[in-house]
Design a protein around this motif. Sequence first.
Motif, mmCIF file in Angstrom:
data_model
loop_
_atom_site.group_PDB
_atom_site.id
_atom_site.type_symbol
_atom_site.label_atom_id
_atom_site.label_comp_id
_atom_site.label_asym_id
_atom_site.label_seq_id
_atom_site.Cartn_x
_atom_site.Cartn_y
_atom_site.Cartn_z
ATOM 1 N N LEU A 191 0.801 -1.224 0.000
ATOM 2 C CA LEU A 191 0.000 0.000 0.000
ATOM 3 C C LEU A 191 0.833 1.273 0.000
ATOM 4 N N TYR A 192 1.999 1.260 0.641
ATOM 5 C CA TYR A 192 2.742 2.502 0.790
ATOM 6 C C TYR A 192 4.026 2.589 -0.022
ATOM 7 N N ARG A 193 4.439 1.500 -0.648
ATOM 8 C CA ARG A 193 5.687 1.524 -1.417
ATOM 9 C C ARG A 193 5.521 1.160 -2.891
ATOM 10 N N GLN A 194 4.340 0.723 -3.306
ATOM 11 C CA GLN A 194 4.118 0.316 -4.685
ATOM 12 C C GLN A 194 3.083 1.222 -5.348
ATOM 13 N N ARG A 195 3.167 1.342 -6.635
ATOM 14 C CA ARG A 195 2.234 2.180 -7.381
ATOM 15 C C ARG A 195 0.794 1.683 -7.240
ATOM 16 N N ILE A 196 0.604 0.372 -7.318
ATOM 17 C CA ILE A 196 -0.747 -0.177 -7.211
ATOM 18 C C ILE A 196 -1.342 0.136 -5.837
ATOM 19 N N GLY A 197 -0.506 0.180 -4.803
ATOM 20 C CA GLY A 197 -0.985 0.528 -3.469
ATOM 21 C C GLY A 197 -1.500 1.955 -3.407
ATOM 22 N N ARG A 198 -0.775 2.859 -4.049
ATOM 23 C CA ARG A 198 -1.245 4.252 -4.094
ATOM 24 C C ARG A 198 -2.547 4.353 -4.880
ATOM 25 N N TYR A 199 -2.669 3.560 -5.917
ATOM 26 C CA TYR A 199 -3.915 3.550 -6.684
ATOM 27 C C TYR A 199 -5.071 3.004 -5.843
ATOM 28 N N ILE A 200 -4.807 1.938 -5.088
ATOM 29 C CA ILE A 200 -5.850 1.362 -4.238
ATOM 30 C C ILE A 200 -6.308 2.379 -3.203
ATOM 31 N N LEU A 201 -5.370 3.062 -2.578
ATOM 32 C CA LEU A 201 -5.730 4.076 -1.586
ATOM 33 C C LEU A 201 -6.483 5.235 -2.228
ATOM 34 N N ALA A 202 -6.091 5.615 -3.450
ATOM 35 C CA ALA A 202 -6.782 6.708 -4.136
ATOM 36 C C ALA A 202 -8.211 6.320 -4.490
ATOM 37 N N VAL A 203 -8.402 5.114 -4.985
ATOM 38 C CA VAL A 203 -9.750 4.658 -5.348
ATOM 39 C C VAL A 203 -10.608 4.516 -4.093
ATOM 40 N N GLY A 204 -10.028 4.040 -3.018
ATOM 41 C CA GLY A 204 -10.770 3.904 -1.773
ATOM 42 C C GLY A 204 -11.164 5.244 -1.183
ATOM 43 N N GLY A 205 -10.327 6.239 -1.369
ATOM 44 C CA GLY A 205 -10.622 7.567 -0.837
ATOM 45 C C GLY A 205 -11.695 8.277 -1.636
ATOM 46 N N ASN A 206 -11.550 8.304 -2.945
ATOM 47 C CA ASN A 206 -12.522 8.974 -3.803
ATOM 48 C C ASN A 206 -12.339 8.419 -5.220
ATOM 49 N N ALA A 207 -13.221 7.535 -5.611
ATOM 50 C CA ALA A 207 -13.092 6.867 -6.907
ATOM 51 C C ALA A 207 -13.199 7.850 -8.066
ATOM 52 N N ASN A 208 -14.082 8.830 -7.951
ATOM 53 C CA ASN A 208 -14.235 9.803 -9.042
ATOM 54 C C ASN A 208 -12.963 10.634 -9.221
ATOM 55 N N ALA A 209 -12.376 11.095 -8.130
ATOM 56 C CA ALA A 209 -11.145 11.878 -8.220
ATOM 57 C C ALA A 209 -9.999 11.023 -8.750
ATOM 58 N N ALA A 210 -9.937 9.755 -8.329
ATOM 59 C CA ALA A 210 -8.883 8.868 -8.814
ATOM 60 C C ALA A 210 -9.020 8.635 -10.312
ATOM 61 N N GLU A 211 -10.261 8.459 -10.775
ATOM 62 C CA GLU A 211 -10.479 8.244 -12.209
ATOM 63 C C GLU A 211 -10.113 9.488 -13.002
ATOM 64 N N LEU A 212 -10.430 10.653 -12.475
ATOM 65 C CA LEU A 212 -10.053 11.896 -13.156
ATOM 66 C C LEU A 212 -8.540 12.097 -13.155
ATOM 67 N N SER A 213 -7.842 11.487 -12.200
ATOM 68 C CA SER A 213 -6.380 11.591 -12.135
ATOM 69 C C SER A 213 -5.690 10.581 -13.038
ATOM 70 N N GLY A 214 -6.456 9.706 -13.671
ATOM 71 C CA GLY A 214 -5.878 8.752 -14.602
ATOM 72 C C GLY A 214 -5.750 7.342 -14.073
ATOM 73 N N VAL A 215 -6.325 7.059 -12.921
ATOM 74 C CA VAL A 215 -6.273 5.719 -12.350
ATOM 75 C C VAL A 215 -7.413 4.896 -12.942
ATOM 76 N N SER A 216 -7.099 3.708 -13.432
ATOM 77 C CA SER A 216 -8.119 2.820 -13.976
ATOM 78 C C SER A 216 -8.846 2.129 -12.825
ATOM 79 N N ILE A 217 -10.109 2.453 -12.661
ATOM 80 C CA ILE A 217 -10.886 1.887 -11.561
ATOM 81 C C ILE A 217 -11.059 0.381 -11.742
ATOM 82 N N ALA A 218 -11.328 -0.059 -12.959
ATOM 83 C CA ALA A 218 -11.569 -1.483 -13.227
ATOM 84 C C ALA A 218 -10.319 -2.318 -12.941
ATOM 85 N N ARG A 219 -9.148 -1.801 -13.234
ATOM 86 C CA ARG A 219 -7.920 -2.560 -13.007
ATOM 87 C C ARG A 219 -7.469 -2.508 -11.557
#
Length: 93
Positions: A31-59
């Motif tokens: 969660l804190y040292r890998q890119r996918i962990g930052r993506y997971i935390l971003a999607v968990g915090g606010n999925a809409n903001a994460a998607e607007l930032s370029g994070v693929s919600i489905a992946r």
Amino acid sequence: MKAFGNTTIFGPVPWLALPAALVVAGMWYLLYRQRIGRYILAVGGNANAAELSGVSIARTTIGPRDFRLSRRARRIMLVARLQLGQLRSETTG
């Protein structure tokens, strides 16, 4: 087999604390040292903001079927610790 759940290491600490500590360390690293962990935390915090930032919600989201292995491991450790399991011997005939 009774010693499986009650064996201790380092005095009063049960050995089942070792796999739990390894899982905690692995999840922290993920969660804190890998890119996918930052993506997971971003999607968990606010999925809409994460998607607007370029994070693929489905992946990034993980389905319930992917947690089967960890659920089984937790159950095995719980049964070993509480000594509640019973061996079923089925015979045919």
